[in-house]
Design a protein around this motif. Structure first.
Motif, short mmCIF file in Angstrom:
data_model
loop_
_atom_site.label_atom_id
_atom_site.label_comp_id
_atom_site.label_asym_id
_atom_site.label_seq_id
_atom_site.Cartn_x
_atom_site.Cartn_y
_atom_site.Cartn_z
N THR A 75 -6.60 42.19 -5.00
CA THR A 75 -7.89 42.02 -5.68
C THR A 75 -8.78 41.06 -4.90
N THR A 76 -10.06 41.11 -5.19
CA THR A 76 -11.00 40.08 -4.74
C THR A 76 -11.63 39.49 -6.00
N ARG A 77 -12.48 38.52 -5.86
CA ARG A 77 -13.12 37.81 -6.96
C ARG A 77 -12.16 36.81 -7.61
N GLY A 78 -12.67 36.12 -8.62
CA GLY A 78 -11.95 34.99 -9.19
C GLY A 78 -10.75 35.38 -10.04
N ILE A 79 -9.71 34.56 -9.96
CA ILE A 79 -8.54 34.69 -10.84
C ILE A 79 -8.40 33.39 -11.62
N GLU A 80 -8.49 33.50 -12.94
CA GLU A 80 -8.39 32.34 -13.83
C GLU A 80 -7.19 32.45 -14.76
N ALA A 81 -6.32 33.40 -14.52
CA ALA A 81 -5.28 33.75 -15.50
C ALA A 81 -4.11 32.78 -15.52
N THR A 82 -3.61 32.55 -16.72
CA THR A 82 -2.33 31.90 -16.94
C THR A 82 -1.27 33.00 -17.03
N PRO A 83 -0.31 33.05 -16.09
CA PRO A 83 0.75 34.06 -16.21
C PRO A 83 1.63 33.77 -17.43
N MET A 90 6.94 38.72 -15.58
CA MET A 90 5.69 37.97 -15.58
C MET A 90 4.53 38.93 -15.82
N TYR A 91 3.60 38.54 -16.69
CA TYR A 91 2.40 39.33 -16.97
C TYR A 91 1.19 38.49 -16.61
N VAL A 92 0.36 39.01 -15.73
CA VAL A 92 -0.79 38.25 -15.25
C VAL A 92 -1.98 39.18 -15.11
N THR A 93 -3.18 38.65 -15.31
CA THR A 93 -4.38 39.46 -15.19
C THR A 93 -5.18 39.06 -13.96
N GLY A 94 -6.02 40.00 -13.50
CA GLY A 94 -6.89 39.77 -12.37
C GLY A 94 -8.32 40.13 -12.71
N PRO A 95 -9.19 40.18 -11.70
CA PRO A 95 -10.59 40.55 -11.92
C PRO A 95 -10.70 41.93 -12.57
N TRP A 96 -11.81 42.12 -13.29
CA TRP A 96 -12.09 43.38 -13.98
C TRP A 96 -11.02 43.71 -15.01
N SER A 97 -10.33 42.67 -15.53
CA SER A 97 -9.39 42.81 -16.65
C SER A 97 -8.16 43.64 -16.31
N ARG A 98 -7.81 43.72 -15.05
CA ARG A 98 -6.58 44.43 -14.66
C ARG A 98 -5.35 43.62 -15.05
N VAL A 99 -4.27 44.31 -15.42
CA VAL A 99 -3.03 43.65 -15.86
C VAL A 99 -1.91 44.04 -14.90
N PHE A 100 -1.09 43.05 -14.51
CA PHE A 100 0.04 43.27 -13.61
C PHE A 100 1.31 42.75 -14.28
N CYS A 127 -20.29 34.52 -15.62
CA CYS A 127 -19.55 33.62 -14.73
C CYS A 127 -18.41 34.31 -13.99
N ASP A 128 -18.68 35.52 -13.52
CA ASP A 128 -17.75 36.34 -12.74
C ASP A 128 -16.93 37.25 -13.66
N VAL A 129 -16.33 38.26 -13.04
CA VAL A 129 -15.61 39.30 -13.78
C VAL A 129 -14.15 38.89 -13.96
N VAL A 130 -13.96 37.68 -14.50
CA VAL A 130 -12.64 37.08 -14.60
C VAL A 130 -11.95 37.43 -15.91
N ASN A 131 -10.67 37.10 -15.97
CA ASN A 131 -9.89 37.25 -17.20
C ASN A 131 -8.82 36.17 -17.20
N ARG A 132 -8.61 35.52 -18.34
CA ARG A 132 -7.71 34.36 -18.37
C ARG A 132 -6.30 34.67 -18.82
N GLY A 133 -6.00 35.93 -19.15
CA GLY A 133 -4.62 36.24 -19.44
C GLY A 133 -4.41 37.12 -20.65
N VAL A 134 -3.14 37.36 -20.94
CA VAL A 134 -2.74 38.29 -22.00
C VAL A 134 -2.05 37.52 -23.12
#
Length: 690
Positions: A75-83, A90-100, A127-134
């Motif tokens: 991914t590019t762009r900001g990552i603010e997620a708490t895994p 481990m479940y973590v999110t990235g830009p554009w609300s993608r889940v890994f 403030c960017d296309v971020v997501n802080r987690g699931v």
């Protein structure tokens, strides 16, 4: 018998945590702090203290910690997620609300889910296309998406189970915060106060997705029935026709839950627009913006509230991290809630009833002198409202502390805060019109009602020359309301925090340094440079008997869109460290800085000056200063010729809207676009000729 029962519960919890594939139920969530091997909720537990009881990694052996694995998320762009980590996954999110979903032992990707958010929503995210987690519950993973959906996924496969649209998709609502699960309900808020929306919090049945309740944070049109007595009460604190401007109060991040009191705590955001003179011209506290709300999680009914910034006019949200703790104050044990909101004061509030206990500034503040100990209200300075003059106000709209989570160590008794020192020149915009960009920012309605007015006098801050724009890791004693120690960072906007029972504090910085500090003194005990600025907070967990520390890294977000503080930016990556590990750091292809463009278009001095104003309003927030190098988004003064050859099609016809670049066709004329391009290229050519 009580002691025996507690031992049995703890034993069962330990067995449950070690046994793979177990469902996460209400009991397990309520006792998350008893299962330090997993990280089950956003803040580590319902108290959201981000304090881990794992004890393998200590100040004495921290130098033996090395890289166990690193996974490139692509991914590019900001990552603010708490895994989150449960049963080895481990479940973590990235830009554009993608889940890994990753194997927590090896980092191997198990599955990935892309909700396919339209690029057009990128403009609606302030403030960017971020997501802080699931959030996790039963065998489900819950994610809120940038376009306002709440989606339940199968935790084993990533397959969607249900999806609900929690917002009006025709308005500028977004979701960037992590959901929480409380008593079988998924709780989610939203953002968008800058763009003229009305805030609310919703609860959905975790199994079916059915909406259980919705609680608004500000009143709507008073000609219509109010949704609750709380809204009728709040309306008395507003004037004018605020509902036409949304009102704001969006609950876009902070939540905590006390299962013993059965109270859900929610932090609310700024007014819409920022400037109270426009949204509520007759004054008033404007309940319940910039407040901590205590809600009944079964019904959403308001139980009590405390407003940190009555009638706020500075974007001083109270959506910053909430931490629950039990403190001994004046010889009495008190159940408290602690917060360091944007306004610069650290608050200790009685969480049983909302009673004010204490508040002191944790950074330089000049909009208020202090918080009155009797009323719990700020005593504002005579210039803070910027009604008749321009004023340099501390903190800035980014706050003394923003969304980046704090941490509270139960052994040291200290709260660790990622602080930043910034100011802004506030002024009343006399020509304000909602949804017509002016002053700062850009986009569909980035019009906050403030703007420098040259016809009015300016009030500079006498202390400003001694206050550098910077970041700080601050250790704060909530009992004495005093600093214990601090470590300065050269750049504001650093990552969130984790603390451990062994006396460590972990934080990443904008310059890419991931560090472990002594929790008592602030001494740096260990560090690794991860090559890219860090925004997110780390977590720690245990798998197969070994403790790991993990952090997701990706640069972007407010300050990172148009600027960077590392030589290059790597793709979004999860780094995980453990004792005795020594894998080499991943090597990513270098991203050399592009040369300044020498492409040119004809433009007069007047057109360039006009383009400069339009650039500030529409472009600068994301692309930064022309020629400065850019951040997560490109420096337009260094864009290739192909971009400038298609500049009008990109800006006015939406050629790159799928990538998140807005279509300004209805807002900028052909001449406007030519003027903007003329300004960009004139600056680039001037710099290239030096």
């Amino acid at each position: 018998m009580k002691k025996l029962f507690l031992l049995l519960v703890l034993g069962c919890m330990a067995l449950l945590a070690d046994k793979p594939g177990q469902s996460i139920d209400d009991t397990r969530l309520r006792n998350a702090q008893m299962q330090p091997g997993d990280w089950l909720t956003y803040g580590g537990n319902y108290a959201e203290d981000r304090y881990s009881r794992l004890d393998q990694i200590t100040p004495e052996n921290i130098k033996q910690v090395g890289l166990a694995w690193a996974t490139n998320l692509g991914t590019t762009r900001g990552i603010e997620a708490t895994p989150l980590v449960s049963d080895g996954v481990m479940y973590v999110t990235g830009p554009w609300s993608r889940v890994f979903a990753l194997d927590a032992l090896t980092g191997k990707l198990r599955w990935e889910y892309d909700p396919k958010v339209s690029g057009a929503f990128g403009e609606k995210a302030c403030c960017d296309v971020v997501n802080r987690g699931v959030a996790l519950y039963r065998d489900r993973v819950y994610v809120g998406t940038l376009d306002g959906r709440l989606i339940a996924l199968n935790a084993r496969t990533g397959r969607p189970l249900w999806s609900v649209q929690t917002t009006d998709a025709t308005k500028a609502y977004t979701i960037t915060g992590a959901p929480r699960v409380v008593t079988g309900k998924v709780i989610i808020g939203n953002g968008g106060a800058e763009y003229g929306v009305r805030g609310y919090v919703s609860a959905y049945d975790a199994i079916t997705g059915r909406q259980v309740w919705r609680t608004y944070t500000v009143p709507g049109d008073p000609s219509l029935p109010f949704e609750s007595d709380a809204m009728a009460k709040a309306a008395k604190t507003w004037t004018g026709q605020w509902w036409k401007y949304g009102g704001g109060g969006t609950a876009w991040d902070a939540m905590a839950y006390d299962p013993d009191l059965n109270l859900l705590y929610v932090g609310t955001g700024n007014g819409s627009p920022w400037n109270r003179q426009h949204r509520s011209p007759g004054g008033g506290d404007n309940l319940y913006i910039s407040s901590i709300l205590a809600l009944n999680p079964e019904t959403g009914q308001l139980v009590w509230h405390y407003q940190t910034t009555p009638g706020e006019s500075w974007d001083y949200t109270a959506t910053q991290h909430l931490i629950l703790a039990d403190l001994t104050l004046n010889g009495k044990r008190r159940k408290v809630i602690m917060q360091a909101p944007k306004n610069g004061f650290f608050y200790v509030i009685d969480r049983t009833n909302g009673q004010f206990i204490s508040a002191k500034p944790y950074t330089f503040v000049n909009w208020a002198t202090h918080i009155d100990s009797t009323t719990g209200r700020p005593v504002e300075t005579d210039f803070s409202r910027y009604t008749k003059h321009n004023a340099q106000v501390f903190p800035s709209p980014l706050g003394g502390h923003n969304w980046h989570p704090m941490a509270y160590n139960l052994k040291t008794g200290l709260v660790y805060i990622p602080v930043q020192s910034l100011s802004l020149q506030y002024g009343h915009d006399p020509n304000w019109v909602m949804n017509k960009p002016s002053g700062i920012g850009s986009g569909i309605g980035w019009n906050t009602g403030i703007g420098y007015d040259p016809s009015r006098p300016s009030r500079p801050e006498p202390e400003a020359a001694t206050i550098k724009p910077m970041g700080r890791l601050l250790a704060w004693n909530p009992v004495t309301q005093r600093e214990a120690w601090h470590v300065d960072h050269p750049v504001p906007w650093n990552g969130g925090l984790l603390t451990t029972a062994t006396g460590l504090v972990f934080q990443g910085t904008a310059t890419g340094d991931f560090r472990a500090y002594d929790a008592q003194t602030g001494q740096v005990l260990w560090q690794r440079n991860l090559g890219t600025g860090i925004l997110a907070p780390p977590v720690t967990y245990q798998v197969a008997g070994k403790q790991y520390v993990s952090i997701a890294v990706g640069w972007g977000s407010v300050m990172g869109l148009g600027a960077k503080y590392t030589p290059s930016l790597n793709p979004g990556t999860v780094y995980t460290f453990a004792l005795g590990e020594s894998r080499p750091m991943p090597v990513f292809p270098a991203t050399p800085e592009r040369s300044l463009t020498t492409f040119s278009v004809p433009a007069t001095k007047t057109q360039i000056e006009h383009g400069s104003l339009l650039y500030m309003q529409y472009c600068g927030r994301c692309h930064g200063t022309v020629g400065a190098g850019g951040g997560a988004l490109p420096d337009l003064g260094r864009s290739p010729v192909s971009i400038h050859e298609n500049f009008a099609a990109i800006v006015r016809k939406g050629l790159l809207v799928a990538s998140g670049m807005p279509d300004f066709g209805s807002r900028l004329s052909e001449q406007d676009v030519q003027d903007v391009q003329g300004y960009i290229l004139s600056v680039a050519n001037q710099q290239a000729s030096k």
